[in-house]
Design a protein around this motif. Structure first.
Motif, PDB file in Angstrom:
ATOM      1  N   ILE A 172      -7.292 -24.390  63.753  1.00 46.96           N
ATOM      2  CA  ILE A 172      -8.708 -24.115  63.570  1.00 46.96           C
ATOM      3  C   ILE A 172      -9.193 -24.778  62.289  1.00 46.96           C
ATOM      4  O   ILE A 172      -8.523 -24.729  61.255  1.00 46.96           O
ATOM      5  N   ILE A 173     -10.373 -25.394  62.380  1.00 48.03           N
ATOM      6  CA  ILE A 173     -11.067 -25.902  61.198  1.00 48.03           C
ATOM      7  C   ILE A 173     -12.328 -25.069  61.020  1.00 48.03           C
ATOM      8  O   ILE A 173     -13.172 -25.009  61.920  1.00 48.03           O
ATOM      9  N   LEU A 185      -9.880 -24.881  55.759  1.00 39.70           N
ATOM     10  CA  LEU A 185     -11.303 -24.827  55.447  1.00 39.70           C
ATOM     11  C   LEU A 185     -11.775 -26.232  55.100  1.00 39.70           C
ATOM     12  O   LEU A 185     -11.159 -26.917  54.290  1.00 39.70           O
ATOM     13  N   PHE A 186     -12.878 -26.642  55.719  1.00 40.78           N
ATOM     14  CA  PHE A 186     -13.455 -27.959  55.467  1.00 40.78           C
ATOM     15  C   PHE A 186     -14.811 -27.785  54.782  1.00 40.78           C
ATOM     16  O   PHE A 186     -15.675 -27.073  55.281  1.00 40.78           O
ATOM     17  N   ASN A 187     -14.987 -28.444  53.623  1.00 41.43           N
ATOM     18  CA  ASN A 187     -16.233 -28.359  52.861  1.00 41.43           C
ATOM     19  C   ASN A 187     -16.573 -26.908  52.532  1.00 41.43           C
ATOM     20  O   ASN A 187     -17.734 -26.510  52.524  1.00 41.43           O
ATOM     21  N   MET A 241      -7.556 -25.798  51.985  1.00 40.31           N
ATOM     22  CA  MET A 241      -8.966 -26.175  52.007  1.00 40.31           C
ATOM     23  C   MET A 241      -9.154 -27.579  51.459  1.00 40.31           C
ATOM     24  O   MET A 241      -8.365 -28.060  50.644  1.00 40.31           O
ATOM     25  N   VAL A 242     -10.218 -28.219  51.934  1.00 43.13           N
ATOM     26  CA  VAL A 242     -10.588 -29.554  51.468  1.00 43.13           C
ATOM     27  C   VAL A 242     -12.069 -29.525  51.116  1.00 43.13           C
ATOM     28  O   VAL A 242     -12.910 -29.197  51.955  1.00 43.13           O
ATOM     29  N   ARG A 294     -10.189 -37.070  56.852  1.00 34.48           N
ATOM     30  CA  ARG A 294      -8.791 -37.492  57.028  1.00 34.48           C
ATOM     31  C   ARG A 294      -7.825 -36.475  56.438  1.00 34.48           C
ATOM     32  O   ARG A 294      -6.826 -36.105  57.066  1.00 34.48           O
ATOM     33  N   LYS A 295      -8.144 -35.974  55.243  1.00 40.01           N
ATOM     34  CA  LYS A 295      -7.267 -34.998  54.605  1.00 40.01           C
ATOM     35  C   LYS A 295      -7.230 -33.683  55.382  1.00 40.01           C
ATOM     36  O   LYS A 295      -6.181 -33.041  55.503  1.00 40.01           O
ATOM     37  N   THR A 296      -8.374 -33.280  55.912  1.00 41.76           N
ATOM     38  CA  THR A 296      -8.433 -32.032  56.682  1.00 41.76           C
ATOM     39  C   THR A 296      -7.554 -32.116  57.919  1.00 41.76           C
ATOM     40  O   THR A 296      -6.790 -31.187  58.222  1.00 41.76           O
ATOM     41  N   VAL A 297      -7.667 -33.215  58.643  1.00 42.23           N
ATOM     42  CA  VAL A 297      -6.863 -33.390  59.855  1.00 42.23           C
ATOM     43  C   VAL A 297      -5.380 -33.462  59.507  1.00 42.23           C
ATOM     44  O   VAL A 297      -4.536 -32.842  60.174  1.00 42.23           O
TER      45      VAL A 297
END
Length: 350
Positions: A123-124, A147-149, A159-160, A300-303
Motif C-alpha cells: 500500500i502507498i 507513505l508518499f509525500n 516514508m518518502v 522511484r524511491k517510494t516504489v
C-alpha cells in the motif's frame, strides 16, 4: 471450432528463446537481456499472447497488485504523482488499484477492509490529509506500506518526502531578498508533518531576517480557505506585500483573488510563491514561482522502498527526504541584480 490459445511455448518458438525466458519477461522476476525481451514482447503482440496472471499469482503467493490510497485529486500535484506511481509500478510487474479515503472512522474501517479483501501486496498512502488512524490500521493489518509525500512521527513507518523545511526556507529567503517585509504564510494543515515543516522553514527564515509575519494561518491545504484568508488579509489593513502559500493549489486561488477581485498586480504589488510545482504552475496564466517537489525521484524511491518491504517484510523502515529546487517564474519579484543560474532556470517537469 474455437481458436487455440496461444501459449508461452509458442511465443518462445517465435522469438527464438526458451520458455523460461518468456516467463521471466512477463513476471519481471529476473533480469532479461533487453534485446531478447523486446523480441518476446513483439512475438507476444503478433501472436496475441495473454500472460496467465492468475497462475502467476497462485504460484508466487502474491497478487501483484498495489493499493494507492488518496484523499482527493483536486490538487494537480496528486494526479501527476498518481500517474507516475502507476507507471513505475506497472514497469515492475504490478497492477494498481486506487482507493479514496476520508477521515471518518467508518470510512477508515471500510478502506482497510477493502484493502484486505483485495489481497493487495502493498500500500502507498499518498495524501497529506489522510488520518493517522488509517496509517495505524494499515500497519496493524500487516500489509507492507510506504507513505508518499507525507511525513509522520512514527519510527516504524517508511516514508518518502521532499525536504520541506529547507524548501520553505529557500522560498521565504527569496521573498526577503526581493525587498519584501510584510510577508504572510498561508500554511498547510498543521496536523500534517508537511504543513508543520513548511511553516517551520518559513518562520526560521523570517526570524533570521528579524521580521515578523503579517499572518501565519492554517489553511488546511485547501484552495477555498486560502482564498478566504487572502480576502481577510487585505480587508483588515494594508495587507501583505508577499504571500508564501504551502502548496500550489492554494497559490492558484491566491492569484485569482489578488488579480480578479482586488485588482492588484502580481508581482508589482504582491509577490506570490507556492510549493509543489504542480503542472499548472508553468502555465502563463499563473507563471508561478514555486518550490519543486522532486517528483520523479520521490516516485522511484517510494516504489523501491515498497517492493523491498514486500520481498523482505522484516527490513527496517526508512525515512527519506529529497531536496527540491526553487523554480523562479514571474509571480515573485526578483532580488536586485538577480540572474537565474543554470540550475534555477525552469526546466520541463520530468
Amino acid at each position: 471450432m474455437g481458436s487455440t490459445r496461444v501459449t508461452a511455448r509458442d511465443v518462445a518458438r517465435a522469438a527464438g528463446v526458451s520458455q523460461p525466458t518468456v516467463s521471466r519477461v512477463f513476471s519481471r522476476s529476473a533480469a532479461v537481456d533487453p534485446a531478447k525481451a523486446d523480441r518476446v514482447r513483439a512475438a507476444a503482440r503478433e501472436l496475441g499472447y495473454i500472460p496467465n496472471l492468475v497462475a502467476r499469482s497462485l504460484n508466487s503467493g502474491h497478487s501483484f497488485r498495489i493499493g494507492i490510497v488518496l484523499a482527493y485529486l483536486k490538487n494537480g500535484f496528486f494526479s501527476d504523482a498518481l500517474q507516475r506511481l502507476s507507471k513505475a509500478l506497472n514497469a515492475r510487474g504490478y497492477s494498481v488499484t486506487v482507493y479514496f479515503a476520508g477521515n471518518q472512522s467508518d470510512e477508515v474501517d471500510a478502506i482497510v477492509d477493502d484493502l484486505l479483501a483485495d489481497r493487495v501486496d502493498g500500500i502507498i498512502l499518498a495524501s497529506i490529509s489522510l488520518s493517522n488512524s488509517l496509517v495505524a490500521r494499515v500497519r496493524k493489518s500487516g500489509i507492507p506500506c510506504v507513505l508518499f509525500n507525507r511525513g509522520q512521527a512514527d519510527p516504524d513507518v517508511s516514508m518518502v518526502t521532499a525536504a520541506n523545511v529547507a524548501g520553505a526556507r529557500a522560498a521565504t529567503e527569496f521573498l526577503i531578498a526581493g525587498g519584501h517585509t510584510r510577508i504572510a504564510h498561508l500554511a498547510g494543515w498543521r496536523k500534517s508533518m508537511n504543513g508543520r515543516d513548511r511553516q517551520a522553514g518559513f518562520l526560521a527564515a523570517m526570524a533570521a531576517a528579524g521580521l515578523a509575519p503579517v499572518a501565519c494561518v492554517d489553511c488546511h491545504f485547501r484552495r477555498s480557505v486560502a482564498m478566504d484568508e487572502t480576502r481577510k488579509l487585505f480587508a483588515e489593513g494594508p495587507g501583505a506585500d508577499a504571500i508564501f502559500a504551502a502548496n500550489d493549489h492554494m497559490a492558484f486561488g491566491v492569484l485569482e483573488v489578488l488579480r480578479a477581485e482586488l485588482g492588484l498586480r502580481v508581482p508589482e504589488d504582491v509577490s506570490v510563491i507556492g510549493y509543489d510545482d504542480a503542472p499548472m504552475a508553468g502555465w502563463k496564466t499563473f507563471d508561478l514561482t514555486t518550490v519543486r517537489q522532486p517528483l520523479e525521484r520521490m516516485t522511484r524511491k517510494t516504489v523501491d522502498l515498497l517492493i523491498a518491504r514486500i520481498t523482505e517484510p522484516d527490513a527496517p523502515p526508512e525515512k527519506i527526504e529529497i531536496p527540491g529546487d526553487l523554480i523562479v517564474r514571474g509571480s515573485a519579484r526578483h532580488p536586485p541584480g538577480w540572474t537565474p543560474p543554470p540550475e534555477h532556470t525552469p526546466q520541463p517537469r520530468t
